[in-house]
Motif scaffolding. Structure first.
Motif, PDB file in Angstrom:
ATOM      1  N   ASP A  92       0.823  -1.202   0.000  1.00  0.00           N
ATOM      2  CA  ASP A  92       0.000   0.000   0.000  1.00  0.00           C
ATOM      3  C   ASP A  92       0.860   1.255   0.000  1.00  0.00           C
ATOM      4  O   ASP A  92       1.891   1.326   0.665  1.00  0.00           O
ATOM      5  CB  ASP A  92      -0.901   0.018   1.237  1.00  0.00           C
ATOM      6  CG  ASP A  92      -1.821  -1.194   1.281  1.00  0.00           C
ATOM      7  OD1 ASP A  92      -2.687  -1.276   0.412  1.00  0.00           O
ATOM      8  OD2 ASP A  92      -1.654  -2.056   2.172  1.00  0.00           O
ATOM      9  N   LYS A 114       1.365   0.516 -12.096  1.00  0.00           N
ATOM     10  CA  LYS A 114       0.315  -0.493 -11.946  1.00  0.00           C
ATOM     11  C   LYS A 114       0.407  -1.581 -13.016  1.00  0.00           C
ATOM     12  O   LYS A 114       0.104  -2.751 -12.769  1.00  0.00           O
ATOM     13  CB  LYS A 114      -1.048   0.188 -12.001  1.00  0.00           C
ATOM     14  CG  LYS A 114      -2.220  -0.699 -11.635  1.00  0.00           C
ATOM     15  CD  LYS A 114      -3.504   0.116 -11.583  1.00  0.00           C
ATOM     16  CE  LYS A 114      -4.687  -0.757 -11.209  1.00  0.00           C
ATOM     17  NZ  LYS A 114      -4.565  -1.341  -9.883  1.00  0.00           N
ATOM     18  N   HIS A 121      -1.323  -0.984  -4.157  1.00  0.00           N
ATOM     19  CA  HIS A 121      -2.606  -0.312  -3.978  1.00  0.00           C
ATOM     20  C   HIS A 121      -2.371   1.098  -3.426  1.00  0.00           C
ATOM     21  O   HIS A 121      -1.479   1.316  -2.598  1.00  0.00           O
ATOM     22  CB  HIS A 121      -3.497  -1.114  -3.031  1.00  0.00           C
ATOM     23  CG  HIS A 121      -3.703  -2.533  -3.467  1.00  0.00           C
ATOM     24  ND1 HIS A 121      -4.547  -2.883  -4.492  1.00  0.00           N
ATOM     25  CD2 HIS A 121      -3.140  -3.688  -3.025  1.00  0.00           C
ATOM     26  CE1 HIS A 121      -4.520  -4.190  -4.668  1.00  0.00           C
ATOM     27  NE2 HIS A 121      -3.667  -4.710  -3.789  1.00  0.00           N
TER      28      HIS A 121
END
Length: 290
Positions: A92, A114, A121
């Protein structure tokens, strides 16, 4: 003060009822009640006002709730980072940002990452610089997107390409709506809505000069959306960045200042920060883009 007990405390604060909180936590009501009383004894402060049907927080309880949420979030964030595999980049990334169209630049970098690392994330928290820096200092976020000058004694930073343009958000039927540009003199007698950050730092003092202290500032805000509703209702003129509020098919219009007033955009992080693999990858990709 145990993390388990802090979670118990937060559950009761959310449910405002010991019975409901006990059911959610899968503990007995007497056990939960004793844990809360032990916590109050440990702290030496009363945390709850116990009513017949509802439990509310005392002033000290409200403060503990804020701190407990920060502690629990930080522990969860740390656990996730430690669980990451040595062979993959995942996890994250937490970013705090003010409202700006320049955020698209960061999103373009994130999109490139990504494609190669789909298990990264992103968690975005919006707010003005007061909120964002608070979260950065507490370790709740990894990066902050801020405007203007940076305290380089406290933070490392990179200057990003986008610049934000200041101007005025107004109703299309206002007396200034026909202008191509807005000058400071146009606003001397107008009711103004400004961000609390800009008001606190007197960011417009140089633009308005000696008249700044006499401006009719009728409201402040920390996010422009609610301020745009105030404008729409005829409350006043909002000083804001361009391209934050979509004025198409609305009763609103944005007009920039002349002479132009722009703000630099920086990505900042705490000095000596230890990054997760995901955050380190994000920063390295930004530096490559630059």
């Amino acid at each position: 003060m145990e993390l388990r007990v802090l979670n118990y405390f937060l559950a009761v604060a959310r449910e405002e009822n010991i019975t409901k909180a006990a059911e959610m936590l899968h503990v007995t009501q007497p056990t939960l009640s004793k844990q809360l009383m032990d916590l109050e004894d440990e702290i030496g402060k009363k945390l709850f006002i116990r009513g017949n049907r509802k439990i509310t927080l005392t002033e000290e309880g409200v403060l503990l709730r804020k701190r407990a949420e920060e502690i629990v979030d930080l522990v969860s964030k740390t656990e996730k980072e430690l669980e990451q595999s040595d062979d993959t980049i995942s996890g994250d990334i937490f970013i705090g940002a003010g409202e700006t169209n320049g955020f698209r630049w960061l999103l373009n970098v994130a999109n490139k990452i990504k494609k190669e690392h789909p298990d990264i994330h992103y968690h975005i928290s919006s707010g003005d610089v007061i909120d964002v820096l608070y979260n950065l200092d507490k370790g709740i976020i990894d990066f902050a997107l801020v405007f203007g000058s940076v305290d380089t004694n406290k933070y490392d930073c990179v200057l990003l390409p986008p610049k934000d343009t200041w101007g005025v958000l107004m109703r299309k039927d206002s007396e200034l709506a026909d202008k191509a540009f807005i000058s400071p003199e146009d606003l001397y007698d107008k009711p103004l809505i400004v961000s609390r950050q800009a008001h606190k730092k007197q960011e417009f003092a140089s633009l308005f000069g000696k008249r700044y202290q006499k401006l009719n500032i009728v409201a402040t805000h920390n996010l422009i959306y609610n301020a745009s509703l105030m404008v729409d209702e005829g409350f006043g003129y909002a000083l804001t960045f361009d391209k934050i509020i979509n004025t198409e098919n609305t009763n609103l219009k944005f007009i920039p200042f002349k002479p132009a007033v722009t703000a630099d955009m920086h990505l900042i992080w705490k000095k000596n920060q230890i990054f997760s693999k995901a955050s380190e990858k994000f920063l390295n990709c930004i530096l490559e883009e630059l």
